[in-house]
Design a protein around this motif. Structure first.
Motif, PDB file in Angstrom:
ATOM      1  N   ALA A  33       0.855  -1.188   0.000  1.00 56.64           N
ATOM      2  CA  ALA A  33       0.000   0.000   0.000  1.00 56.64           C
ATOM      3  C   ALA A  33       0.887   1.233   0.000  1.00 56.64           C
ATOM      4  O   ALA A  33       1.936   1.259   0.646  1.00 56.64           O
ATOM      5  CB  ALA A  33      -0.924   0.013   1.205  1.00 56.64           C
ATOM      6  N   MET A  34       0.450   2.252  -0.686  1.00 54.40           N
ATOM      7  CA  MET A  34       1.230   3.490  -0.840  1.00 54.40           C
ATOM      8  C   MET A  34       0.265   4.664  -0.680  1.00 54.40           C
ATOM      9  O   MET A  34      -0.726   4.768  -1.414  1.00 54.40           O
ATOM     10  CB  MET A  34       1.851   3.480  -2.237  1.00 54.40           C
ATOM     11  N   VAL A  35       0.522   5.519   0.318  1.00 62.59           N
ATOM     12  CA  VAL A  35      -0.364   6.643   0.613  1.00 62.59           C
ATOM     13  C   VAL A  35       0.162   7.917  -0.040  1.00 62.59           C
ATOM     14  O   VAL A  35       1.343   8.254   0.088  1.00 62.59           O
ATOM     15  CB  VAL A  35      -0.512   6.832   2.141  1.00 62.59           C
ATOM     16  N   PHE A  36      -0.731   8.611  -0.734  1.00 68.28           N
ATOM     17  CA  PHE A  36      -0.430   9.888  -1.380  1.00 68.28           C
ATOM     18  C   PHE A  36      -1.116  11.017  -0.610  1.00 68.28           C
ATOM     19  O   PHE A  36      -1.993  10.785   0.218  1.00 68.28           O
ATOM     20  CB  PHE A  36      -0.949   9.885  -2.816  1.00 68.28           C
TER      21      PHE A  36
ATOM     22  N   THR B 212     -11.624  11.985   5.482  1.00 67.40           N
ATOM     23  CA  THR B 212     -10.565  12.977   5.686  1.00 67.40           C
ATOM     24  C   THR B 212      -9.978  13.339   4.318  1.00 67.40           C
ATOM     25  O   THR B 212     -10.729  13.579   3.384  1.00 67.40           O
ATOM     26  CB  THR B 212      -9.512  12.482   6.695  1.00 67.40           C
ATOM     27  N   VAL B 213      -8.668  13.418   4.168  1.00 66.02           N
ATOM     28  CA  VAL B 213      -8.074  13.740   2.871  1.00 66.02           C
ATOM     29  C   VAL B 213      -6.842  12.873   2.661  1.00 66.02           C
ATOM     30  O   VAL B 213      -6.162  12.484   3.616  1.00 66.02           O
ATOM     31  CB  VAL B 213      -7.716  15.246   2.777  1.00 66.02           C
ATOM     32  N   GLY B 214      -6.571  12.563   1.396  1.00 68.48           N
ATOM     33  CA  GLY B 214      -5.441  11.703   1.061  1.00 68.48           C
ATOM     34  C   GLY B 214      -5.850  10.715  -0.008  1.00 68.48           C
ATOM     35  O   GLY B 214      -7.019  10.620  -0.392  1.00 68.48           O
ATOM     36  N   GLY B 215      -4.874   9.985  -0.541  1.00 69.80           N
ATOM     37  CA  GLY B 215      -5.150   8.979  -1.550  1.00 69.80           C
ATOM     38  C   GLY B 215      -4.226   7.792  -1.392  1.00 69.80           C
ATOM     39  O   GLY B 215      -3.284   7.831  -0.595  1.00 69.80           O
ATOM     40  N   PHE B 216      -4.476   6.743  -2.159  1.00 74.68           N
ATOM     41  CA  PHE B 216      -3.661   5.530  -1.996  1.00 74.68           C
ATOM     42  C   PHE B 216      -3.736   4.649  -3.232  1.00 74.68           C
ATOM     43  O   PHE B 216      -4.650   4.760  -4.057  1.00 74.68           O
ATOM     44  CB  PHE B 216      -4.120   4.727  -0.772  1.00 74.68           C
ATOM     45  N   VAL B 217      -2.749   3.770  -3.330  1.00 70.15           N
ATOM     46  CA  VAL B 217      -2.754   2.659  -4.279  1.00 70.15           C
ATOM     47  C   VAL B 217      -2.398   1.413  -3.492  1.00 70.15           C
ATOM     48  O   VAL B 217      -1.466   1.431  -2.679  1.00 70.15           O
ATOM     49  CB  VAL B 217      -1.723   2.858  -5.410  1.00 70.15           C
TER      50      VAL B 217
END
Length: 403
Positions: free
Chosen positions: A108-111, A249-254
């Motif tokens: 998992a990778m959080v943006f 909330t705010v943020g993104g992921f792959v």
């Protein structure tokens, strides 16, 4: 000297003409005070929110709020750096661990935003000589990822398995190919026929990315998204999502199971060259994600709300984006901008806030009002919303008189 703003003159004039009619600006609404996931003060009036994407109502969850407060006290207001340098705190790793547990993936990778997650993966994974094949109604962040990268871009007709198959058949079989899909399309609220599309993509040797921004939280047994609901979990290479919808909330992921996935941390520009999320944000996200694993009752209630609002609007005579309720997004299609703005303003004055959407954001040049339901909307609130759609719709001529 040329005025670089001149290209926007037509839009500026159109907007001013609209405001000159006396309507409020639909794109400058201020939430003066947020009272709950479903209510806020707008223009000093308590208003039911039906346009916030707060699908699971996690923004005011006590555990989520407390996690953010604790992280703010322990780690400060921000990281002042990128994930690659000084911007990875313990909370970022814990958030990625929560995502891996939620999705059952190895990586998992959080943006910093959902936009950057799409921008980063799409622009990085397919390069010169490769192909990106995407649905024509794909989100702007996906198109921007295509623009940032060097791959050849091929569009297929919205949700058309046949057109996807035809276009893939024209491409060089030896070329690298990424098929980009979305579980739920955000304008009309319709879902993709993922099993059929996945089968076609696999037949042509493609990797597959699915954006579950609007599906995470309430589709599937575990709330993972439409791909889980439709039994495609083992067949999709990358799931992209956001924290700004169901997570609250705010943020993104792959997330992914690809064994080489971690190299993306070194080569994905929207990950490498931007500041990481504040510790308080990743703490709220991790806590929310872990609670969403056990939110079956909330998911069930959200579906009840969606079915009731969709059915009620159809009974009133509105034209909707889908024949049946397919998600928590319900789109009301209007004839033109004047009608859409009139209905939007009447609803707002009556105490209901919805989104006004117009071209180029909408498909096929549509003007529409978009409702986004929340698991925290009570049955009584849904009836209030329907009542106001009846009153406002008749007042501005969108629907006929009561029978």
């Amino acid at each position: 000297m040329s005025d670089l703003f001149s290209k926007f003159d037509a839009l500026i004039e159109e907007r001013q003409a609209l405001l000159d009619t006396g309507v409020r600006d639909p794109y400058s609404i201020v939430m003066e005070k947020v009272l709950s996931p479903t209510r806020a003060l707008i223009n000093g009036k308590e208003t039911i929110l039906v346009g916030t994407y707060n699908y699971m109502g996690m923004t005011f969850d006590p555990d989520v709020i407390q996690a953010g407060k604790d992280a703010l006290d322990q780690f400060g207001a921000g990281t002042t750096g990128s994930r690659l340098l000084n911007g990875t705190y313990q909370g970022h790793r814990e958030c990625e661990d929560a995502l891996k547990e939620f999705y059952g993936t190895d990586y998992a990778m959080v943006f910093s935003t959902g936009y950057q997650a799409n921008l980063g993966l799409v622009s990085t994974i397919a390069g010169k000589g490769d192909y990106i094949i995407l649905d024509a109604d794909s989100h702007a962040s996906i198109y921007d990822g295509c623009a940032l990268g060097n791959a050849e871009v091929v569009r297929f007709r919205h949700n058309s398995v046949e057109d996807l198959d035809k276009r893939l058949g024209r491409l060089p079989p030896e070329a690298g190919k990424l098929v980009v899909l979305e579980g739920v399309y955000s304008m009309l609220g319709d879902v993709a026929p993922l099993p059929e599309m996945v089968a076609v993509a696999k037949k042509h040797g493609c990797m597959i990315m699915c954006d579950e921004a609007h599906g995470m939280g309430f589709f599937g047994k575990h709330g993972r998204g439409v791909f889980e609901e439709m039994g495609c979990e083992g067949d999709i290479d990358f799931i992209v999502g956001t924290f700004s919808k169901s997570v609250g909330t705010v943020g993104g992921f792959v997330v992914s199971n690809h064994p080489k996935f971690e190299v993306l941390r070194l080569v994905t520009r929207p990950y490498v060259f931007t500041a990481s999320l504040p510790p308080s944000v990743v703490a709220t996200a991790a806590t929310s994600i872990r609670k969403l694993m056990h939110a079956g009752n909330k998911r069930a209630h959200l579906w009840e709300n969606s079915k009731r609002l969709h059915g009620g609007l159809r009974e009133l005579g509105y034209k909707l984006g889908t024949e049946t309720p397919q998600s928590a997004i319900i789109a009301i299609i209007l004839t033109d901008q004047a009608q859409a703005v009139a209905l939007w303003q009447s609803l707002l004055e009556g105490g209901v806030y919805v989104n006004l959407a117009r071209p180029p954001a909408t498909p096929a040049g549509m003007f529409l009002l978009r409702c986004s339901l929340c698991a925290e909307h009570s049955a009584e609130e849904v009836e209030t919303i329907l009542g106001l759609f009846a009153t406002s719709g008749r007042a501005v001529g969108c629907i006929g008189p009561a029978r």
